[in-house]
Scaffold this active site. Structure first.
Site, short mmCIF file in Angstrom:
data_model
loop_
_atom_site.label_atom_id
_atom_site.label_comp_id
_atom_site.label_asym_id
_atom_site.label_seq_id
_atom_site.Cartn_x
_atom_site.Cartn_y
_atom_site.Cartn_z
N GLY A 192 0.88 -1.18 0.00
CA GLY A 192 0.00 0.00 0.00
C GLY A 192 0.90 1.21 0.00
N GLU A 193 0.75 2.03 1.00
CA GLU A 193 1.60 3.23 1.13
C GLU A 193 2.16 3.23 2.56
OE1 GLU A 193 2.60 5.30 -1.26
OE2 GLU A 193 3.83 6.10 0.35
N SER A 194 3.46 3.04 2.66
CA SER A 194 4.03 2.81 3.99
C SER A 194 3.90 4.00 4.94
CB SER A 194 5.49 2.37 3.88
OG SER A 194 6.23 3.33 3.16
N CYS B 147 5.96 -5.51 0.06
CA CYS B 147 6.12 -4.14 -0.43
C CYS B 147 6.07 -3.11 0.72
CB CYS B 147 5.10 -3.87 -1.53
SG CYS B 147 5.66 -2.60 -2.66
N ARG C 286 13.01 2.96 -0.13
CA ARG C 286 11.68 3.06 -0.74
C ARG C 286 11.79 3.53 -2.19
NH1 ARG C 286 8.28 7.18 1.92
NH2 ARG C 286 6.58 6.22 0.77
N ILE D 119 5.54 -2.97 -7.88
CA ILE D 119 4.81 -1.71 -8.03
C ILE D 119 5.41 -0.66 -7.08
CG2 ILE D 119 2.55 -0.57 -7.87
CD1 ILE D 119 1.31 -3.43 -8.19
N ARG D 120 6.04 0.33 -7.63
CA ARG D 120 6.74 1.35 -6.81
C ARG D 120 7.49 0.65 -5.67
NH1 ARG D 120 3.85 4.82 -4.09
NH2 ARG D 120 1.99 3.53 -4.12
N HIS E 66 4.59 -8.27 -5.21
CA HIS E 66 3.20 -8.50 -4.78
C HIS E 66 2.69 -9.90 -5.15
CE1 HIS E 66 1.98 -4.40 -3.55
NE2 HIS E 66 2.98 -4.04 -4.34
N GLU F 74 0.29 -11.45 -4.03
CA GLU F 74 -1.18 -11.51 -3.96
C GLU F 74 -1.83 -11.08 -5.27
OE1 GLU F 74 0.79 -9.36 -2.73
OE2 GLU F 74 -0.04 -7.34 -2.85
N1 GLN Z 1 6.10 2.91 -2.63
C1 GLN Z 1 5.26 2.45 -1.56
C2 GLN Z 1 5.79 2.91 -0.21
O1 GLN Z 1 6.84 3.44 -0.12
C3 GLN Z 1 5.12 0.95 -1.55
C4 GLN Z 1 4.41 0.51 -2.79
C5 GLN Z 1 3.61 -0.73 -2.60
O2 GLN Z 1 3.36 -1.21 -1.50
N2 GLN Z 1 3.15 -1.24 -3.73
O3 GLN Z 1 5.13 2.73 0.77
#
Ligand code: GLN
Length: 199
Positions: A46-48, A78, A105, A134-135, A171, A173
């Site tokens: 997600g977004e840490s 992630c 990150r 993904i990112r 990921h 999942e």
């Molecule tokens: N770039 C996101 C972060 O720094 C992580 C991306 C992800 O969980 N797909 O939290």
């Protein structure tokens, strides 16, 4: 055996769905008491920075760290991996520090922030594993007690294990290959047996 998925942010529904395909009904974890008697916990991507804030607000940091220290299985994917790490290259978010890895990150730059890569993962058998990034964060330091499960090349591990703890930059999942989830269930199952006194 009971496993949970941290369900406060990110793609927890996808993890729950893979686990249900494997015949496991996962518990959604939103509060510390939801972690009682769990054998394993997944922290999703997600977004840490958001994940970190919400974990603080809901008092989840300490119970997750405790689960990890007690030898119960914890897997971060992630953003979840960022949260498990000991240190990251910036000040925010503040990771839980339970796994002896250092993480950067968004290590793959904006223009190539998502990609797919076929990897050899010995622990999952000879069949190559198709990973979705993904990112994605990159593991830039691996402690002595940490095993590398797979890497993009010799300098860039992307899945690691430290006993009961596992972290993947990608990921699992989001693919139909559920071998990482099966591997995690084995970790959690082993713990549930030893905690119940069965060898
Ligand atoms: N770039 C996101 C972060 O720094 C992580 C991306 C992800 O969980 N797909 O939290």
């Amino acid at each position: 055996m009971e496993v949970g998925v941290l369900a406060i942010q990110g793609d927890f529904a996808e993890h729950i769905s893979v686990l249900s395909k494997l015949g496991v009904t996962a518990r959604e974890v939103r509060l510390p008491e939801h972690m009682d008697s769990l054998d394993g916990l997944i922290i999703p991507g997600g977004e840490s920075t958001t994940l970190s804030r919400l974990m603080t607000i809901y008092n989840l940091r300490e119970p997750v760290a405790e689960m990890a220290a007690q030898g119960r299985a914890v897997w971060g994917t992630c953003a979840g991996m960022i949260m498990l790490s000991r240190e990251i290259t910036e000040n925010d978010p503040v990771p839980l520090g339970v796994m002896d890895i250092g993480v950067q990150r968004n290590a793959f730059g904006r223009q190539v922030d998502s990609f797919e890569q076929t990897l050899d993962v010995g622990a999952l058998g000879p069949e190559p594993y198709h990973a979705i990034f993904i990112r994605a964060p990159l593991i830039i330091r691996v402690g002595d007690q940490v095993d590398v499960l797979c890497a993009l090349d010799s300098d860039r591990p992307v899945a690691v294990q430290q006993g009961n703890l596992m972290a993947t930059s990608f990921h699992p999942e989001l693919t139909s290959d559920s071998r990482f989830h099966s591997y995690f269930l084995e970790l959690a199952g082993g713990n549930s047996k030893s905690r119940n006194g069965v060898s």
